[in-house]
Motif scaffolding. Structure first.
Motif, PDB file in Angstrom:
ATOM      1  N   ASP A 549       0.863  -1.177   0.000  1.00 26.08           N
ATOM      2  CA  ASP A 549       0.000   0.000   0.000  1.00 26.08           C
ATOM      3  C   ASP A 549       0.900   1.227   0.000  1.00 26.08           C
ATOM      4  O   ASP A 549       2.101   1.148   0.231  1.00 26.08           O
ATOM      5  CB  ASP A 549      -0.999  -0.007   1.156  1.00 26.08           C
ATOM      6  CG  ASP A 549      -0.350  -0.213   2.522  1.00 26.08           C
ATOM      7  OD1 ASP A 549       0.882  -0.331   2.588  1.00 26.08           O
ATOM      8  OD2 ASP A 549      -1.081  -0.261   3.526  1.00 26.08           O
ATOM      9  N   VAL A 551       1.097   5.900   0.175  1.00 24.45           N
ATOM     10  CA  VAL A 551       0.493   7.191   0.483  1.00 24.45           C
ATOM     11  C   VAL A 551       1.129   8.265  -0.389  1.00 24.45           C
ATOM     12  O   VAL A 551       2.282   8.154  -0.809  1.00 24.45           O
ATOM     13  CB  VAL A 551       0.686   7.582   1.969  1.00 24.45           C
ATOM     14  CG1 VAL A 551       0.032   6.565   2.890  1.00 24.45           C
ATOM     15  CG2 VAL A 551       2.165   7.739   2.328  1.00 24.45           C
ATOM     16  N   ASP A 577      -3.106  10.929   1.373  1.00 23.23           N
ATOM     17  CA  ASP A 577      -4.022  10.002   0.695  1.00 23.23           C
ATOM     18  C   ASP A 577      -3.428   8.605   0.735  1.00 23.23           C
ATOM     19  O   ASP A 577      -2.333   8.368   0.197  1.00 23.23           O
ATOM     20  CB  ASP A 577      -4.251  10.445  -0.757  1.00 23.23           C
ATOM     21  CG  ASP A 577      -4.998  11.765  -0.845  1.00 23.23           C
ATOM     22  OD1 ASP A 577      -5.867  11.997   0.014  1.00 23.23           O
ATOM     23  OD2 ASP A 577      -4.703  12.565  -1.755  1.00 23.23           O
ATOM     24  N   TRP A 578      -4.154   7.687   1.360  1.00 21.71           N
ATOM     25  CA  TRP A 578      -3.680   6.314   1.620  1.00 21.71           C
ATOM     26  C   TRP A 578      -4.462   5.359   0.737  1.00 21.71           C
ATOM     27  O   TRP A 578      -5.687   5.294   0.822  1.00 21.71           O
ATOM     28  CB  TRP A 578      -3.875   6.003   3.090  1.00 21.71           C
ATOM     29  CG  TRP A 578      -3.235   4.750   3.601  1.00 21.71           C
ATOM     30  CD1 TRP A 578      -2.455   3.878   2.905  1.00 21.71           C
ATOM     31  CD2 TRP A 578      -3.321   4.241   4.930  1.00 21.71           C
ATOM     32  NE1 TRP A 578      -2.046   2.850   3.717  1.00 21.71           N
ATOM     33  CE2 TRP A 578      -2.560   3.045   4.959  1.00 21.71           C
ATOM     34  CE3 TRP A 578      -3.957   4.664   6.089  1.00 21.71           C
ATOM     35  CZ2 TRP A 578      -2.441   2.281   6.121  1.00 21.71           C
ATOM     36  CZ3 TRP A 578      -3.830   3.915   7.239  1.00 21.71           C
ATOM     37  CH2 TRP A 578      -3.080   2.727   7.244  1.00 21.71           C
ATOM     38  N   SER A 579      -3.767   4.599  -0.103  1.00 21.42           N
ATOM     39  CA  SER A 579      -4.412   3.728  -1.085  1.00 21.42           C
ATOM     40  C   SER A 579      -4.057   2.264  -0.852  1.00 21.42           C
ATOM     41  O   SER A 579      -2.973   1.941  -0.369  1.00 21.42           O
ATOM     42  CB  SER A 579      -3.991   4.122  -2.508  1.00 21.42           C
ATOM     43  OG  SER A 579      -4.268   5.469  -2.782  1.00 21.42           O
ATOM     44  N   ASN A 580      -5.024   1.400  -1.229  1.00 26.47           N
ATOM     45  CA  ASN A 580      -4.751  -0.047  -1.238  1.00 26.47           C
ATOM     46  C   ASN A 580      -4.356  -0.556   0.145  1.00 26.47           C
ATOM     47  O   ASN A 580      -3.436  -1.366   0.286  1.00 26.47           O
ATOM     48  CB  ASN A 580      -3.639  -0.361  -2.239  1.00 26.47           C
ATOM     49  CG  ASN A 580      -3.836  -1.684  -2.942  1.00 26.47           C
ATOM     50  OD1 ASN A 580      -4.962  -2.153  -3.102  1.00 26.47           O
ATOM     51  ND2 ASN A 580      -2.752  -2.304  -3.364  1.00 26.47           N
ATOM     52  N   ILE A 581      -5.074  -0.131   1.175  1.00 26.63           N
ATOM     53  CA  ILE A 581      -4.663  -0.314   2.566  1.00 26.63           C
ATOM     54  C   ILE A 581      -4.596  -1.798   2.938  1.00 26.63           C
ATOM     55  O   ILE A 581      -5.537  -2.553   2.703  1.00 26.63           O
ATOM     56  CB  ILE A 581      -5.636   0.406   3.516  1.00 26.63           C
ATOM     57  CG1 ILE A 581      -5.697   1.894   3.178  1.00 26.63           C
ATOM     58  CG2 ILE A 581      -5.214   0.212   4.965  1.00 26.63           C
ATOM     59  CD1 ILE A 581      -6.738   2.658   3.963  1.00 26.63           C
ATOM     60  N   ASN A 597      -5.803  -6.176   0.763  1.00 24.69           N
ATOM     61  CA  ASN A 597      -5.763  -4.762   0.375  1.00 24.69           C
ATOM     62  C   ASN A 597      -7.197  -4.279   0.208  1.00 24.69           C
ATOM     63  O   ASN A 597      -7.862  -4.625  -0.768  1.00 24.69           O
ATOM     64  CB  ASN A 597      -4.989  -4.574  -0.926  1.00 24.69           C
ATOM     65  CG  ASN A 597      -3.542  -4.986  -0.804  1.00 24.69           C
ATOM     66  OD1 ASN A 597      -3.153  -6.065  -1.214  1.00 24.69           O
ATOM     67  ND2 ASN A 597      -2.732  -4.120  -0.222  1.00 24.69           N
ATOM     68  N   LYS A 600      -9.472   2.737   0.907  1.00 28.39           N
ATOM     69  CA  LYS A 600      -8.538   3.849   0.948  1.00 28.39           C
ATOM     70  C   LYS A 600      -9.005   4.855   1.996  1.00 28.39           C
ATOM     71  O   LYS A 600     -10.176   4.862   2.414  1.00 28.39           O
ATOM     72  CB  LYS A 600      -8.421   4.514  -0.422  1.00 28.39           C
ATOM     73  CG  LYS A 600      -9.732   4.974  -1.030  1.00 28.39           C
ATOM     74  CD  LYS A 600      -9.514   5.484  -2.447  1.00 28.39           C
ATOM     75  CE  LYS A 600     -10.829   5.897  -3.104  1.00 28.39           C
ATOM     76  NZ  LYS A 600     -10.637   6.374  -4.496  1.00 28.39           N
ATOM     77  N   ARG A 602      -8.172   9.013   3.850  1.00 30.12           N
ATOM     78  CA  ARG A 602      -7.558  10.341   3.708  1.00 30.12           C
ATOM     79  C   ARG A 602      -7.397  10.944   5.091  1.00 30.12           C
ATOM     80  O   ARG A 602      -8.294  10.873   5.933  1.00 30.12           O
ATOM     81  CB  ARG A 602      -8.425  11.243   2.845  1.00 30.12           C
ATOM     82  CG  ARG A 602      -7.960  12.714   2.796  1.00 30.12           C
ATOM     83  CD  ARG A 602      -8.714  13.491   1.745  1.00 30.12           C
ATOM     84  NE  ARG A 602      -8.339  13.031   0.409  1.00 30.12           N
ATOM     85  CZ  ARG A 602      -9.061  13.275  -0.683  1.00 30.12           C
ATOM     86  NH1 ARG A 602     -10.200  13.940  -0.592  1.00 30.12           N
ATOM     87  NH2 ARG A 602      -8.647  12.832  -1.854  1.00 30.12           N
ATOM     88  N   PHE A 631     -11.893   6.732   6.465  1.00 25.31           N
ATOM     89  CA  PHE A 631     -11.994   5.895   5.282  1.00 25.31           C
ATOM     90  C   PHE A 631     -12.910   6.556   4.254  1.00 25.31           C
ATOM     91  O   PHE A 631     -13.913   7.180   4.606  1.00 25.31           O
ATOM     92  CB  PHE A 631     -12.522   4.513   5.652  1.00 25.31           C
ATOM     93  CG  PHE A 631     -11.550   3.687   6.453  1.00 25.31           C
ATOM     94  CD1 PHE A 631     -10.579   2.938   5.823  1.00 25.31           C
ATOM     95  CD2 PHE A 631     -11.597   3.681   7.845  1.00 25.31           C
ATOM     96  CE1 PHE A 631      -9.667   2.189   6.555  1.00 25.31           C
ATOM     97  CE2 PHE A 631     -10.702   2.935   8.586  1.00 25.31           C
ATOM     98  CZ  PHE A 631      -9.735   2.190   7.937  1.00 25.31           C
TER      99      PHE A 631
END
Length: 771
Positions: A549, A551, A577-581, A597, A600, A602, A631
């Motif tokens: 993941d 950011v 911005d945090w993606s594919n957590i 995964n 996402k 913010r 989320f």
């Protein structure tokens, strides 16, 4: 071998190219960089190396908190928990077995680390495999400083630093004069046992300007305040059971064969031994009346030992420094958890205490790290050059072993009606061995477009390889499971910045940077988990792989000194911005989990730090921050396929507001300003909205419970400095709050509630000596 050869080739090639190119962009240096840093230090500014070069904290375009040795001592900071309480935008959760740190809302209790933990230039963070264990943090004694870097540091510090980086900087051996530092302390905790410490550090030349050494030793006993009792009789089995002993030692030698070369080998040792956990049972405790009790059937002892051997070589090439660091980190963490009620209630579905007086189900854990790391870098040292840069290569080989063995001789009795216990009955036996390999090339440069405007650009390329071998057996697994997996990735992490020196004392900066953590592999789980996996949409079993993941962080900040030395301020606003957590999916029907995964998030907020001297002899300091991390989409996959694992708008767990206030007044005693009185107040707000709906087996707080309450911690200290001594009396947790920092049902929806609380009011005296 391919990576090692490439590392050598890149290093030599870069060295030749940069030395050849240096005259093209270098201007005549009027003062060495080290002298500039020394001048700033003498002016009262903390010098940091967050950009791998020595700079005043007010000149670094990064949101950073730094604690010098003087600040650590004056605030009575003894461990990493104390550091976090006084750092904006960060929350920290600790038990006797795990740790979880959140910087600007970026945190996770599964997979690779989201925060980089460094001792000097060596990373020591751990990967969470789901079998217990957490990061280890050096005890705060005789550290030169601690640096807390907020936001992703993916360019210079790589994988595992996507939330931020925490650096523990040790002192270099003195080459020209003898330096002695000692500290001792005696304290008593209300409702608990006594505490004490003693430490000594000596540094000085063995051969003037050629050979120097630094040696230190430290011991601390933290008295317990939680009594372990028998749930059958109510009698105390072990009073003040959660006592802890800590041993620390360090030895470093610097050899300077010629003026331009320094070679420093060192070894750092630490051993923490806890007699029992600090966990309290709500059912048997009276928190308002100072009764803190645990009814565990098993003593939850733990041992956490590491040593770090490293060698640092610095070569001054004239305007360019060549720095090579090699290290070996060896850590062994063993601990026991009480699974007695967990097993019984999981398999019977009945919420009750153990049925038999001698019933025990110990879960023995072992987490071991053996990390080899190496880094070589070249960096400019001419302060008047319009171009400042650093380039380098990094390699690591991290082997981690995670073992868990759960035995319960009474399980056949209460589950199957056996007439007698079955000694050594294995509920679960797991052995996982992982290897994380990483090779990276990185570089960052800042170019002065004008006298006031500069641009920064950086890039890191990583080649990561993760492997796992896992064997699981026992009652909850069924037939023995043997599984092997592998995950490989090659991410790029750029960073861009614009820096404007509006005045000699005011820096305004903006940056955009990317951070990541590597993915992994989910070993197979036992046959007991099949029905629930099918129910949440995995009829063929758990997903084998999960990916990295990442950011993207955007930050705008300002740093300024004002009033001709009256004060200074640092402030920044950010969006992450945090993606594919990477998130844990709990399977509470069988007690397992896997990582996937999912979704996402913010995070938006700000942090501010300032210091002001409004009148003579009075210093006021404050740090406060706000983080809103939530989320952005709903992801299904809770207990059934129709339940949300997270919902849009759910908050990422953590306190939104953090605040620390400090005041110190110096008065005359023994000498001018030889006395002082200070007070420190730290506050962490209650989370205003419930965190995501997660299975209790995921380690998150059940939404039917309260979120962690607001935490207020107030301390005060009164001291005098006769000669080279510093003698002070203090009181911590003046309000005597027994605020809980972690509340759980131990992963079972039928388990009794347990709490970890902060240490009650503590009185003590500290004597320090500095020569």
């Amino acid at each position: 071998m391919r990576h090692k050869n490439l590392l050598a080739t890149v290093s030599v090639s870069a060295l030749a190219l940069l030395i050849a190119a240096q005259p093209a962009f270098a201007q005549a240096a009027t003062q060495p960089a080290t002298d500039v840093a020394q001048d700033e230090a003498e002016a009262g500014e903390i010098i940091v190396t967050a950009t791998r070069q020595s700079q005043s904290i007010n000149k670094v375009p990064v949101s950073i908190s730094a604690f010098s040795q003087e600040k650590l001592d004056s605030r009575g900071i003894r461990d990493f928990t104390d550091v976090i309480r006084q750092t904006p935008g960060i929350t920290f959760e600790r038990s006797n077995t795990t740790t979880n740190i959140s910087i600007r809302g970026i945190n996770s209790d599964v997979g690779a680390a989201t925060t980089g933990i460094y001792i000097d230039d060596v990373p020591i963070q751990i990967r969470q495999l789901g079998y217990g264990g957490g990061n280890v943090y050096p005890i705060v004694f005789n550290l030169e400083r601690i640096e807390v870097l907020r936001g992703p540091q993916g360019t210079l510090f790589g994988a595992g630093s996507m939330g931020g980086t925490i650096r523990f900087i040790t002192g270099a051996p003195s080459m020209d004069k003898l330096q002695v530092y000692g500290r001792s302390e005696l304290a008593t905790t209300q409702y608990g046992g006594p505490s004490g410490e003693a430490g000594l550090s000596v540094s000085g030349p063995l051969v003037a300007d050629k050979l120097g050494f630094a040696a230190s030793g430290y011991y601390r006993r933290d008295g317990g305040f939680v009594d372990r009792i028998s749930s059958f009789t109510g009698n105390v089995v072990d009073k003040n059971a959660n006592r802890t002993d800590t041993y620390v030692g360090r030895l470093a030698v610097t050899w300077q064969p010629v003026e331009s070369v320094k070679i420093t080998p060192s070894i750092f040792f630490q051993n923490i031994r806890a007699n029992d956990s600090a966990e309290t049972w709500e059912r048997f405790s009276d928190y308002d009346d100072g009764v803190f009790q645990s009814a565990n059937q098993v003593r939850e002892q733990s041992r956490d030992r590491f040593y770090l051997a490293s060698i640092n070589t610095t070569v001054d090439l004239g305007g360019v420094d060549l720095i090579a660091v090699g290290a070996y980190f060896n850590r062994r963490q063993s601990f026991v958890q009480d699974y007695t009620t967990f097993d019984q209630n999981l398999f019977t579905g009945q919420n009750r205490l153990p049925q038999f007086p001698d019933q025990q189900a110990p879960s023995d854990f072992l987490v071991a790290q053996k990390n080899w790391t190496g880094e070589v870098r070249l960096q400019s040292t001419t302060p008047d050059s319009p171009l400042k840069w650093v380039v380098g290569a990094f390699y690591s080989h991290a082997r981690q072993t995670s073992l868990q063995l759960v035995t319960d001789q009474y399980l056949p009795v209460y589950l199957f009606g056996a007439s007698n216990p079955v000694p050594g009955f294995v509920v679960y036996d797991q052995n996982a061995v992982t290897v994380d390999k990483q090779f990276a090339l990185f570089g960052e440069a800042t170019y002065n477009v004008t006298d006031t405007l500069s641009l920064t650009a950086g890039l890191r390329y990583s080649d990561t390889d993760f492997r796992i071998d896992n064997v699981a057996s026992g009652f909850v697994v069924g037939p023995t499971v043997v599984d092997t997996g592998r995950q490989q990735e090659r991410p790029f992490n750029p960073r861009f910045g614009v820096n404007f020196q509006a005045t000699p004392d005011t820096l305004i900066y903006a940056s955009a940077s990317r951070g990541f953590r590597v993915g992994g592999y989910n070993p197979q789980v036992g046959t007991f988990c099949g029905p629930q996996l099918n129910a949440i949409g995995y009829p063929n079993g758990r997903p084998a792989l999960f990916n990295s993941d990442s950011v993207w962080s955007y930050e705008l900040g300002v740093k300024s000194r004002f009033g001709n030395g009256l004060g200074n301020i640092q402030a920044s606003v950010f969006q992450v911005d945090w993606s594919n957590i990477q998130q844990a999916v709990g399977l509470n029907s069988c007690g397992f989990q896997f990582t996937s995964n999912l979704g996402k998030a913010r995070s938006r907020g700000f942090d501010v730090q300032f210091e002001i001297k409004p009148v003579n002899r009075l210093t006021l300091q404050a740090e406060f921050g706000y983080t809103d991390a939530q989320f952005l989409e709903t992801v299904l996959g809770g207990p059934t396929a129709q339940d949300p694992l997270v919902s849009r708008g759910d908050r990422v767990l953590g306190a939104p507001w953090t605040l620390s206030l400090h005041a110190q007044y110096d008065f005359d005693a023994f000498k001018e300003r030889g006395g002082y009185v200070r007070t420190d107040f730290d506050y962490r707000a209650r989370q205003t909205k419930l965190p995501a709906f997660l299975n209790p087996a995921n380690g998150a707080i059940d939404p039917q419970l309260e979120v962690p309450p607001a935490l207020a911690f107030w301390s005060a200290r009164l001291g005098v400095r006769p000669g080279d001594f510093d003698v002070s009396v203090f009181v911590n947790n003046i309000l005597n709050k027994s605020t809980w920092t972690r509340r759980e049902r131990a992963g079972n929806p039928f388990e009794f509630f347990r709490r970890d609380i902060i240490r009650p009011r503590t009185f003590g005296v500290t004597v320090a000596y500095r020569y």
